[in-house]
Design a protein around this motif. Structure first.
Motif, mmCIF file in Angstrom:
data_model
loop_
_atom_site.group_PDB
_atom_site.id
_atom_site.type_symbol
_atom_site.label_atom_id
_atom_site.label_comp_id
_atom_site.label_asym_id
_atom_site.label_seq_id
_atom_site.Cartn_x
_atom_site.Cartn_y
_atom_site.Cartn_z
ATOM 1 N N LEU A 227 17.369 79.357 -3.533
ATOM 2 C CA LEU A 227 18.266 79.012 -2.455
ATOM 3 C C LEU A 227 17.880 79.287 -1.100
ATOM 4 N N LEU A 228 17.090 80.607 -0.856
ATOM 5 C CA LEU A 228 16.851 80.906 0.334
ATOM 6 C C LEU A 228 15.723 80.089 0.651
ATOM 7 N N TRP A 229 14.834 79.599 -0.166
ATOM 8 C CA TRP A 229 13.810 78.455 0.376
ATOM 9 C C TRP A 229 14.334 77.098 0.716
ATOM 10 N N THR A 230 15.333 76.874 0.038
ATOM 11 C CA THR A 230 16.138 75.179 0.500
ATOM 12 C C THR A 230 16.588 75.615 1.761
ATOM 13 N N TYR A 231 17.294 76.628 2.001
ATOM 14 C CA TYR A 231 17.846 76.878 3.283
ATOM 15 C C TYR A 231 16.908 76.839 4.445
ATOM 16 N N ILE A 232 15.682 77.674 4.250
ATOM 17 C CA ILE A 232 14.518 77.698 5.226
ATOM 18 C C ILE A 232 14.132 76.145 5.611
ATOM 19 N N GLN A 233 14.118 75.683 4.494
ATOM 20 C CA GLN A 233 13.627 74.084 4.758
ATOM 21 C C GLN A 233 14.369 73.499 5.578
ATOM 22 N N GLY A 234 15.703 73.578 5.548
ATOM 23 C CA GLY A 234 16.759 73.034 6.093
ATOM 24 C C GLY A 234 17.301 71.872 5.508
ATOM 25 N N ASP A 235 17.202 71.704 4.099
ATOM 26 C CA ASP A 235 17.608 70.670 3.287
ATOM 27 C C ASP A 235 19.179 70.816 3.059
ATOM 28 N N LEU A 236 19.743 72.210 2.930
ATOM 29 C CA LEU A 236 21.140 72.200 2.988
ATOM 30 C C LEU A 236 21.967 71.692 4.167
ATOM 31 N N GLN A 237 21.194 72.104 5.274
ATOM 32 C CA GLN A 237 22.035 71.601 6.481
ATOM 33 C C GLN A 237 21.854 69.989 6.567
ATOM 34 N N MET A 238 21.013 69.365 6.225
ATOM 35 C CA MET A 238 20.877 67.936 6.301
ATOM 36 C C MET A 238 21.483 67.289 4.944
ATOM 37 N N LEU A 239 21.972 68.045 3.994
ATOM 38 C CA LEU A 239 22.594 67.569 2.788
ATOM 39 C C LEU A 239 24.111 66.963 3.345
ATOM 40 N N ILE A 240 24.504 67.673 4.171
ATOM 41 C CA ILE A 240 26.088 67.590 4.728
ATOM 42 C C ILE A 240 26.166 66.094 5.313
ATOM 43 N N SER A 241 25.044 65.574 5.808
ATOM 44 C CA SER A 241 25.189 64.471 6.470
ATOM 45 C C SER A 241 24.648 63.043 5.592
ATOM 46 N N PHE A 242 24.267 63.409 4.218
ATOM 47 C CA PHE A 242 24.135 62.415 3.279
ATOM 48 C C PHE A 242 25.222 61.425 3.122
ATOM 49 N N PRO A 243 24.862 60.177 3.381
ATOM 50 C CA PRO A 243 25.736 59.113 3.351
ATOM 51 C C PRO A 243 26.567 58.942 2.147
ATOM 52 N N TYR A 244 25.780 59.152 0.912
ATOM 53 C CA TYR A 244 26.543 58.987 -0.608
ATOM 54 C C TYR A 244 27.109 60.321 -1.098
ATOM 55 N N LEU A 245 27.233 61.301 -0.112
ATOM 56 C CA LEU A 245 27.638 62.504 -0.823
ATOM 57 C C LEU A 245 28.871 62.354 -1.677
ATOM 58 N N SER A 246 29.974 61.732 -1.012
ATOM 59 C CA SER A 246 31.263 61.643 -1.639
ATOM 60 C C SER A 246 31.636 60.382 -2.558
ATOM 61 N N SER A 247 30.087 59.649 -2.949
ATOM 62 C CA SER A 247 30.410 58.661 -3.659
ATOM 63 C C SER A 247 30.516 59.001 -5.115
ATOM 64 N N PRO A 248 31.471 58.350 -5.970
ATOM 65 C CA PRO A 248 31.710 58.998 -7.057
ATOM 66 C C PRO A 248 30.380 58.465 -8.023
ATOM 67 N N GLY A 249 29.851 57.437 -7.755
ATOM 68 C CA GLY A 249 28.703 57.007 -8.386
ATOM 69 C C GLY A 249 27.602 58.207 -8.521
ATOM 70 N N PHE A 250 27.212 58.546 -7.196
ATOM 71 C CA PHE A 250 26.274 59.491 -6.804
ATOM 72 C C PHE A 250 26.560 60.818 -7.610
ATOM 73 N N GLN A 251 27.768 61.405 -7.375
ATOM 74 C CA GLN A 251 28.134 62.411 -8.127
ATOM 75 C C GLN A 251 28.214 62.723 -9.768
ATOM 76 N N ALA A 252 28.423 61.241 -10.305
ATOM 77 C CA ALA A 252 28.202 61.093 -11.539
ATOM 78 C C ALA A 252 26.646 61.322 -12.124
ATOM 79 N N VAL A 253 25.862 60.493 -11.131
ATOM 80 C CA VAL A 253 24.594 60.489 -11.505
ATOM 81 C C VAL A 253 24.082 62.111 -11.548
ATOM 82 N N MET A 254 24.464 62.818 -10.487
ATOM 83 C CA MET A 254 23.808 64.256 -10.209
ATOM 84 C C MET A 254 24.405 65.297 -11.069
#
Length: 330
Positions: A227-254
């Motif tokens: 978790l700390l490594w992912t935060y340092i890499q900046g992935d968690l911050q960029m995740l918020i702007s991912f266009p398919y984040l609220s997509s039911p299909g993407f959520q099902a795949v994850m």
């Protein structure tokens, strides 16, 4: 979910000598099936939805695995020990004695090194050569098992491993552009993999923890660090702007990816503890052959390469020879 009886709560590993071979085969096949399915779900997330944050996928899978284990252990559906005990420890957070948690530190450290080095190993090297070098993990595993546990193998097993390695080099024969740094990183990744799998095999016998217990300890140690490594890499911050984040299909795949990752981790620990670290490595190679075949049938686009096909064929033959030796006890 159906509650298990006390008899069923004990994990089916090495103790049952009568069914050891059949259970070993079942564990190996289960691992390969879970691995292929997880690759397909991960490919859907990375390719179909173009999700670029691999660290986030790994973190979510680890969190879900710990969540499933915590809920099942809290509700006394599973046990974390080989004796099937469901009694709680003095620590309601770790659910295992701190002494056993410390005992699994080598496992967690080797797992983190394996993940970090594996991510670096794909840079600066072609896919054929990467696959070739990664398959030398079987040799690294044999050496580590010999140094750590004094494990020795028959000539039949050594010959089957040699055929697998030969097949790997035949498959990558057309790409021999040497890059000292990239080659070195892949070989370090192989060594980390061998240490990780050997740690599972050793701790499965010495710690008193079963497969669920080892998974739990590995998760609660590695989770905060990842978790700390992912935060340092900046992935968690960029995740918020991912266009398919609220997509039911993407959520099902994850979600399916996280669920399948849980079963994959279980089968990795189970197969390694029940059989051996070398068997787990061989199963990984055999799984790659099936993955390539299924990927070609589903997605196509793979160019015909005689050397690659011959190499994959040799790897498959070597893996089958190893499986035959295990079944016959050679």
């Amino acid at each position: 979910m159906v509650l298990l009886s006390k008899k069923d709560q004990k994990l089916p590993i090495i103790d049952d000598h009568d069914n050891q071979k059949s259970m070993g085969m079942f564990a190996a096949i289960s691992y390969m099936l879970c691995a292929v399915l997880l690759i397909m779900f991960n490919k859907a997330a990375v390719s179909s939805y173009k999700f670029p944050y691999v660290n986030v996928i790994t973190l979510l899978q680890l969190i879900c695995s710990c969540f499933f284990l915590y809920v099942m252990r809290h509700r006394k559906i599973i046990s974390f020990t080989n004796d099937g005990s469901l009694r709680t420890t003095d620590n309601p957070i770790t659910l295992v004695p701190l002494k056993k948690l410390v005992q699994t530190l080598p496992l967690a450290v080797s797992y983190l090194l394996f993940m970090l080095v594996s991510m670096e190993s794909v840079r600066g090297i072609s896919v054929p050569m990467y696959t070739t070098l990664r398959r030398t993990t079987v040799a690294c595993t044999m050496v580590v098992e010999y140094l750590v546990a004094g494990e020795k193998y028959s000539l039949h097993v050594v010959a089957s491993v040699a055929i697998i390695i030969l097949g790997a080099f035949v498959a990558g024969a057309r790409d021999l552009s040497f890059d000292f740094y990239s080659y070195g990183v892949v070989l370090v990744s192989n060594l980390c993999t061998a240490i990780y799998l050997t740690s599972i095999a050793r701790l499965g016998q010495s710690s008193g923890l079963n497969t669920f217990g080892l998974m739990w300890c590995n998760g609660i140690i590695c989770g905060p660090i990842l978790l700390l490594w992912t935060y340092i890499q900046g992935d968690l911050q960029m995740l918020i702007s991912f266009p398919y984040l609220s997509s039911p299909g993407f959520q099902a795949v994850m979600l399916l990816s996280c669920v399948m990752a849980f079963f994959l981790n279980y089968t990795v620990f189970w197969n390694t503890a029940l059989n051996s670290a070398l068997t787990q490595t061989i199963c990984g190679n055999l799984k790659d052959v099936f993955t390539i075949g299924i990927g070609w049938l589903l997605f196509g686009g793979l160019p015909f390469d005689l050397f690659n096909i011959l190499g994959q064929g040799l790897g498959f033959i070597g893996s089958c020879m190893y499986a035959y030796c295990k079944l016959k006890g050679k």
